[in-house]
Design an enzyme around this catalytic site. Structure first.
Site, PDB file in Angstrom:
ATOM      1  N   ASP A  83      36.022  53.529  50.363  1.00 17.50           N
ATOM      2  CA  ASP A  83      36.512  52.261  49.829  1.00 17.50           C
ATOM      3  C   ASP A  83      37.795  52.424  49.012  1.00 17.50           C
ATOM      4  O   ASP A  83      37.956  53.392  48.279  1.00 17.50           O
ATOM      5  CB  ASP A  83      35.413  51.643  48.953  1.00 17.50           C
ATOM      6  CG  ASP A  83      35.630  50.175  48.676  1.00 17.50           C
ATOM      7  OD1 ASP A  83      36.097  49.462  49.585  1.00 17.50           O
ATOM      8  OD2 ASP A  83      35.317  49.731  47.566  1.00 17.50           O
ATOM      9  N   HIS A  84      38.682  51.438  49.148  1.00 15.39           N
ATOM     10  CA  HIS A  84      39.927  51.365  48.373  1.00 15.39           C
ATOM     11  C   HIS A  84      40.746  52.646  48.466  1.00 15.39           C
ATOM     12  O   HIS A  84      41.195  53.195  47.452  1.00 15.39           O
ATOM     13  CB  HIS A  84      39.630  51.022  46.908  1.00 15.39           C
ATOM     14  CG  HIS A  84      39.424  49.564  46.680  1.00 15.39           C
ATOM     15  ND1 HIS A  84      40.428  48.633  46.759  1.00 15.39           N
ATOM     16  CD2 HIS A  84      38.307  48.869  46.389  1.00 15.39           C
ATOM     17  CE1 HIS A  84      39.951  47.428  46.526  1.00 15.39           C
ATOM     18  NE2 HIS A  84      38.652  47.542  46.309  1.00 15.39           N
ATOM     19  N   HIS A 177      37.514  42.806  39.797  1.00 15.68           N
ATOM     20  CA  HIS A 177      36.764  44.052  39.714  1.00 15.68           C
ATOM     21  C   HIS A 177      36.233  44.315  38.303  1.00 15.68           C
ATOM     22  O   HIS A 177      36.784  43.861  37.306  1.00 15.68           O
ATOM     23  CB  HIS A 177      37.646  45.231  40.131  1.00 15.68           C
ATOM     24  CG  HIS A 177      37.899  45.311  41.595  1.00 15.68           C
ATOM     25  ND1 HIS A 177      39.159  45.251  42.138  1.00 15.68           N
ATOM     26  CD2 HIS A 177      37.049  45.422  42.631  1.00 15.68           C
ATOM     27  CE1 HIS A 177      39.078  45.348  43.458  1.00 15.68           C
ATOM     28  NE2 HIS A 177      37.804  45.455  43.775  1.00 15.68           N
ATOM     29  N   HIS A 205      35.038  41.493  47.443  1.00 19.23           N
ATOM     30  CA  HIS A 205      35.070  42.552  46.431  1.00 19.23           C
ATOM     31  C   HIS A 205      34.807  41.920  45.073  1.00 19.23           C
ATOM     32  O   HIS A 205      34.942  40.717  44.889  1.00 19.23           O
ATOM     33  CB  HIS A 205      36.428  43.248  46.430  1.00 19.23           C
ATOM     34  CG  HIS A 205      36.646  44.159  47.591  1.00 19.23           C
ATOM     35  ND1 HIS A 205      37.011  45.483  47.437  1.00 19.23           N
ATOM     36  CD2 HIS A 205      36.551  43.959  48.920  1.00 19.23           C
ATOM     37  CE1 HIS A 205      37.143  46.050  48.625  1.00 19.23           C
ATOM     38  NE2 HIS A 205      36.867  45.139  49.550  1.00 19.23           N
ATOM     39  N   GLY A 206      34.426  42.730  44.094  1.00 24.34           N
ATOM     40  CA  GLY A 206      34.167  42.207  42.761  1.00 24.34           C
ATOM     41  C   GLY A 206      32.920  41.355  42.691  1.00 24.34           C
ATOM     42  O   GLY A 206      32.789  40.504  41.802  1.00 24.34           O
ATOM     43  N   SER A 208      30.037  41.978  41.675  1.00 23.54           N
ATOM     44  CA  SER A 208      29.205  42.170  40.478  1.00 23.54           C
ATOM     45  C   SER A 208      29.347  41.004  39.510  1.00 23.54           C
ATOM     46  O   SER A 208      28.444  40.728  38.724  1.00 23.54           O
ATOM     47  CB  SER A 208      29.581  43.466  39.763  1.00 23.54           C
ATOM     48  OG  SER A 208      29.211  44.587  40.529  1.00 23.54           O
ATOM     49  N   ASN A 227      30.442  43.540  48.459  1.00 26.16           N
ATOM     50  CA  ASN A 227      30.566  44.822  47.763  1.00 26.16           C
ATOM     51  C   ASN A 227      30.079  44.695  46.324  1.00 26.16           C
ATOM     52  O   ASN A 227      30.540  43.813  45.589  1.00 26.16           O
ATOM     53  CB  ASN A 227      32.028  45.268  47.726  1.00 26.16           C
ATOM     54  CG  ASN A 227      32.573  45.657  49.083  1.00 26.16           C
ATOM     55  OD1 ASN A 227      31.937  45.449  50.101  1.00 26.16           O
ATOM     56  ND2 ASN A 227      33.760  46.222  49.089  1.00 26.16           N
ATOM     57  N   THR A 230      29.778  47.603  39.878  1.00 26.27           N
ATOM     58  CA  THR A 230      29.601  47.568  38.426  1.00 26.27           C
ATOM     59  C   THR A 230      28.215  47.068  38.026  1.00 26.27           C
ATOM     60  O   THR A 230      27.609  47.581  37.068  1.00 26.27           O
ATOM     61  CB  THR A 230      30.689  46.688  37.788  1.00 26.27           C
ATOM     62  OG1 THR A 230      31.973  47.238  38.100  1.00 26.27           O
ATOM     63  CG2 THR A 230      30.529  46.610  36.274  1.00 26.27           C
TER      64      THR A 230
END
Length: 293
Positions: A83-84, A177, A205-206, A208, A227, A230
């Site tokens: 990832d990333h 994120h 993404h992000g 959480s 995804n 955190t």
């Protein structure tokens, strides 16, 4: 159960109208916990290793091989995803190790440079039979495409997908994120518009920072790969702190790391009940009756 390609996991989620869950692995306990949680939920799962985690360990091979080995022993379908990634050399290493998919992140580049760099990585990965995710972004900003207020334009996203040949696209719809609170306000109308415009699966993404209900709505409006990192780290660390506070004399790391591993496994099972709901909504591992997490 044999390891399977990330593309297979995501395609099955598209066909079923639910989400493919991708959870980040920082150490072996994360991989073990995520797999245990997925086994309990009876669901496939994607183990993600970020470039930041690679830097922490000093190399990709030890953690990637551990994740692949854990997946080979799993009682459910497991894929391993890098990832990333910002460095093409790390993509090459991932291909040699047998990782199933790569998220190439050129989002800090201008649009033309992003397209060129991503298209080159896509061509290389597709030659190796590896699935590729990418994202659009803006120059500057710690979070890039996922900085607060950034939004992905549907027309630009469609053009980018066609120009690069990516298999999935991470889009900016209101998340950021490393959020410790779950109060991100998603733009569900934009998600639906992106779903109409973009011919490949969308990735959030992000996640959480998104509530249970927000995740359910995001999937309903068109998000396919979710995804989460955190949020699981928070569960892990909280359990470790609680164990050490209750047992101040403990020195065996298996004791407190085991508590963290159990907490992550439990939360993975619960989240999979939300991301892969049954006909009557989230399953028994979905939101608690009192609405707490």
């Amino acid at each position: 159960m044999p390891l399977i390609g990330t593309g297979e996991t995501v395609a099955a989620a598209v066909a079923a109208g639910h989400a493919a869950a991708a959870f980040n692995v920082i150490q072996l306990e994360h991989a073990e916990a995520i797999i245990a949680g997925a086994e309990a939920a009876g669901a496939p799962v994607i183990l993600q290793i970020s470039e930041n985690a690679v830097r922490y360990h000093g190399a990709l091979a030890p953690l990637a091989r551990a994740a692949l080995a854990a997946g080979e022993r799993a009682g459910t379908a497991v894929s391993v995803h890098l990832d990333h990634v910002t460095e093409p050399a790390l993509v090459e290493e991932a291909l040699h190790l047998g990782v199933h998919s790569v998220m190439f992140d050129a989002s800090t580049l201008g649009y033309a440079e992003n397209v060129k760099a991503t298209a080159e990585v896509v061509a290389r990965c597709h030659d190796a039979g590896v699935w590729v995710e990418a994202e659009l972004g803006e120059v500057g900003g710690k979070d890039g495409v996922h900085a607060p207020g950034v939004r992905t334009d549907p027309a630009e996203a469609a053009a980018y997908t066609a120009a690069t040949g990516v298999d999935a696209l991470a889009v900016a719809v209101g998340t950021s994120h490393a959020m410790l609170t779950r109060d991100a306000a998603l733009d569900h109308a934009l998600i639906a518009a992106l779903r109409e415009a973009v011919p490949v699966p969308l990735v959030l993404h992000g996640s959480s920072g998104v509530s249970d209900d927000g995740l359910t709505e995001a999937v309903r409006h068109g998000m396919t790969k979710i995804n989460i990192s955190t949020h699981l780290n928070n569960a892990f660390t909280t359990a470790v702190r609680d164990h050490l506070a209750a047992h101040p004399a403990v020195v065996d790391p298996r004791k407190y790391l085991g508590a963290g591993r159990h907490a992550v496994a439990t939360e993975v099972t619960r989240l999979l009940g939300i991301l892969r709901p049954g006909p009557d909504g989230p399953g028994p591992n979905g939101p608690r009756p009192d609405g707490t997490d």
